[in-house]
Design a protein around this motif. Structure first.
Motif, short mmCIF file in Angstrom:
data_model
loop_
_atom_site.label_atom_id
_atom_site.label_comp_id
_atom_site.label_asym_id
_atom_site.label_seq_id
_atom_site.Cartn_x
_atom_site.Cartn_y
_atom_site.Cartn_z
N VAL A 1 4.02 10.84 10.38
CA VAL A 1 2.90 12.19 9.76
C VAL A 1 3.97 13.54 8.94
O VAL A 1 4.77 13.37 10.22
CB VAL A 1 1.97 11.93 10.81
CG1 VAL A 1 0.97 14.05 10.67
CG2 VAL A 1 1.65 11.52 11.27
N LEU B 1 3.21 17.52 8.51
CA LEU B 1 2.44 18.56 7.94
C LEU B 1 2.83 19.92 7.59
O LEU B 1 3.76 19.64 7.12
CB LEU B 1 1.87 18.36 10.03
CG LEU B 1 1.79 17.84 10.81
CD1 LEU B 1 1.72 18.13 12.31
CD2 LEU B 1 0.36 17.45 10.56
N ILE C 1 0.86 15.98 18.35
CA ILE C 1 -0.20 15.00 18.24
C ILE C 1 -0.75 14.24 19.50
O ILE C 1 -0.33 14.08 19.89
CB ILE C 1 -0.22 15.00 16.35
CG1 ILE C 1 0.21 15.78 15.81
CG2 ILE C 1 -1.49 13.82 16.38
CD1 ILE C 1 0.42 14.56 14.29
N ILE D 1 -3.96 12.33 19.76
CA ILE D 1 -5.21 11.46 19.23
C ILE D 1 -5.41 10.52 20.03
O ILE D 1 -4.47 9.84 20.17
CB ILE D 1 -5.25 11.43 17.75
CG1 ILE D 1 -3.96 10.19 17.41
CG2 ILE D 1 -4.83 12.94 17.03
CD1 ILE D 1 -4.06 10.23 15.86
N THR E 1 2.65 10.27 20.48
CA THR E 1 3.84 10.87 19.12
C THR E 1 4.63 10.47 20.39
O THR E 1 5.03 10.63 21.46
CB THR E 1 3.76 12.65 20.31
OG1 THR E 1 2.20 12.30 18.69
CG2 THR E 1 4.66 13.14 18.60
N LEU F 1 -7.33 6.14 12.35
CA LEU F 1 -6.06 7.60 13.08
C LEU F 1 -5.92 8.42 12.06
O LEU F 1 -5.92 9.55 11.98
CB LEU F 1 -4.88 6.63 13.60
CG LEU F 1 -4.59 5.90 15.04
CD1 LEU F 1 -3.30 5.19 15.03
CD2 LEU F 1 -4.90 6.21 15.99
N VAL F 2 -5.61 7.61 10.97
CA VAL F 2 -5.61 8.67 9.71
C VAL F 2 -6.99 9.28 9.63
O VAL F 2 -7.04 11.21 9.67
CB VAL F 2 -5.87 7.76 8.51
CG1 VAL F 2 -5.87 8.75 7.08
CG2 VAL F 2 -4.46 6.85 8.12
N ARG G 1 -8.81 10.60 11.93
CA ARG G 1 -8.78 11.76 12.81
C ARG G 1 -7.85 12.60 12.85
O ARG G 1 -7.71 13.84 12.92
CB ARG G 1 -8.16 11.29 14.41
CG ARG G 1 -9.31 10.01 15.07
CD ARG G 1 -9.40 9.60 16.21
NE ARG G 1 -10.07 8.48 16.79
CZ ARG G 1 -10.15 7.67 17.02
NH1 ARG G 1 -8.46 6.76 15.99
NH2 ARG G 1 -10.26 6.64 17.26
N LEU G 2 -6.30 11.98 12.17
CA LEU G 2 -5.75 12.99 11.65
C LEU G 2 -5.63 14.30 10.95
O LEU G 2 -6.05 15.13 10.71
CB LEU G 2 -4.79 12.53 10.92
CG LEU G 2 -3.35 11.30 12.40
CD1 LEU G 2 -2.58 10.37 11.42
CD2 LEU G 2 -3.00 13.14 13.30
N TYR H 1 -5.83 18.77 11.69
CA TYR H 1 -5.16 18.57 11.44
C TYR H 1 -4.40 19.10 10.12
O TYR H 1 -4.49 17.96 9.09
CB TYR H 1 -3.53 17.30 12.07
CG TYR H 1 -3.66 17.06 13.79
CD1 TYR H 1 -2.48 18.15 14.45
CD2 TYR H 1 -3.97 16.86 14.30
CE1 TYR H 1 -2.57 18.81 15.89
CE2 TYR H 1 -4.18 16.28 15.76
CZ TYR H 1 -3.71 17.08 16.58
OH TYR H 1 -3.45 17.35 17.90
N LEU I 1 -2.77 18.17 7.36
CA LEU I 1 -2.40 16.63 6.76
C LEU I 1 -1.63 17.29 5.66
O LEU I 1 -1.82 17.57 4.75
CB LEU I 1 -3.03 15.58 7.29
CG LEU I 1 -2.64 14.37 6.85
CD1 LEU I 1 -1.29 14.09 7.96
CD2 LEU I 1 -3.48 13.83 6.65
N LEU J 1 1.58 10.68 4.99
CA LEU J 1 1.79 9.92 6.07
C LEU J 1 2.69 8.73 5.32
O LEU J 1 2.24 8.50 4.06
CB LEU J 1 0.47 9.78 6.69
CG LEU J 1 -0.51 9.67 6.42
CD1 LEU J 1 -0.55 7.90 5.99
CD2 LEU J 1 -1.23 10.09 7.07
#
Length: 366
Positions: A289, A291, A298, A300, A305, A326-327, A329-330, A334, A336, A339
């Motif tokens: 990922v 950011l 992170i 989640i 991590t 997961l993507v 939620r990210l 966050y 982003l 990724l």
């Protein structure tokens, strides 16, 4: 015992008995060639063994050499139904190429039994050659100083392919593999990726029933990989060609095969769906990922991590799980920027399988 499909919730193989309609496909002659030729299984292997005798210099004994035996394949058994596309994977030196060479008749087994389309490969290699195609990684079957067009003409004569059928097969292969600009280029001037596509075409010009592929996407760029994968997928679906694929690229397996066999130290460790392999080995994929700015590690659900370097973080999650939740939620929590998902190495999967308790026999379970 070997972990099999039944133990991890099996999935069916490729559609059985797909009839050859257009383009390269399996020969349908000789259907009564004995066991396996007219049944559901095109390939049957029972207790297959291959032992090599090697000479090594003895420490402290001058030029004297000691003889020892290396068991490259150790009691493998499996069956491949007609029309199935199977991944045959394992680390370097596991015995994959040795198995393929015995299936093609290049090597004679030290023990066990093989039948391919009802034929014993080591006893009737020439007869079997008309019914199989082979692509061996970095070894070409093309003529080094001839252009592709002339190499293919020689293949036609070797296999006595009727002119009309040859032209039909060649046109389809050239079109789908993007070979038209390369037809008049000598093989020695082709890049590795171009030559691999040329070798795949050559292996299919005589309508083989079974195709053995060793690292068919090695050296290919992303676009060429997609072409080859799409071609093989269509070949299997439309023509019912049986395919045994060895590769270190798990993406090839995921996109082409519904069944996978894992070999290590000459022994079959697993036979079943790829999802089951990840479950058995408890392997993990990695979400890399990027950011927009540095943040705390992170957190989640469903991932952990494992590494942080500035705005880039590495998250591990079970390989059998989808990355999509997961993507999502990210993206929701966050800043982003980018990724990517990294697949686990086969060696890593097998190492985890060993850590779960494989005994000296090299088999999973009891």
């Amino acid at each position: 015992m070997v972990v099999t499909t039944a133990e991890v919730g099996g999935v069916p193989g490729a559609e059985r008995g797909a009839a050859a309609k257009t383009g390269p496909g399996p020969r349908r002659d000789g259907a009564g060639d004995g066991a396996g030729a007219g049944s559901g299984d095109l390939i049957t292997v029972e207790g297959l063994e291959k032992v090599f005798t090697v000479r090594r210099r003895a420490p402290g004994r001058g030029l004297r050499r000691e003889r020892s035996q290396v068991r490259a394949v150790d009691g493998i058994s499996f069956a491949v139904p007609r029309g199935e596309m199977v991944g045959y994977i394992g680390p370097n030196g596991a015995g994959k190429s040795t198995t393929i060479k015995m299936l093609t008749g290049i090597l004679t087994p030290s023990g066990g039994r093989i039948r391919v389309a009802g034929i014993d490969p080591s006893r009737e290699r020439t007869r079997l050659a008309r019914r199989m195609g082979v692509v061996f990684g970095q070894r070409t079957t093309l003529w080094w100083d001839l252009p592709l067009r002339d190499s293919y003409a020689l293949v036609r004569r070797m296999y006595r392919v009727p002119e009309a059928r040859f032209r039909e097969n060649l046109e389809r292969c050239v079109d789908l593999l993007g070979l038209e600009p390369l037809m008049d280029v000598p093989v020695r001037q082709l890049s590795l990726g171009q030559r691999m596509r040329g070798d795949i075409a050559a292996a299919l010009l005589h309508d083989p029933e079974v195709l053995y592929l060793d690292e068919p996407t090695i050296g290919l760029d992303v676009v060429s990989k997609a072409k080859v994968r799409g071609f093989l997928r269509d070949l299997n679906a439309e023509c019912g060609t049986t395919v045994l694929l060895t590769t270190h690229d798990l993406s090839d397996i995921e996109q082409l095969c519904r069944r996978v066999m894992v070999i290590d130290h000459g022994r079959l460790m697993y036979d079943g769906p790829l999802s089951g392999l990840h479950q058995v080995g408890e392997s993990e994929r990695t979400l890399v990922v990027d950011l927009e700015r540095e943040t705390e590690p992170i957190e989640i659900p469903g991932a952990r991590t494992v590494r942080v370097e500035g705005p880039r973080q590495w998250l591990a999650f079970p390989a059998a799980e989808s990355a999509a939740p997961l993507v999502a939620r990210l993206a929701a929590g966050y800043p982003l920027a980018d990724l990517s998902v990294r697949e686990p190495e086969i060696e890593e999967v097998i190492a985890r399988m060993y850590a779960q308790g494989i005994g000296g026999s090299g088999r999973l379970g009891g």
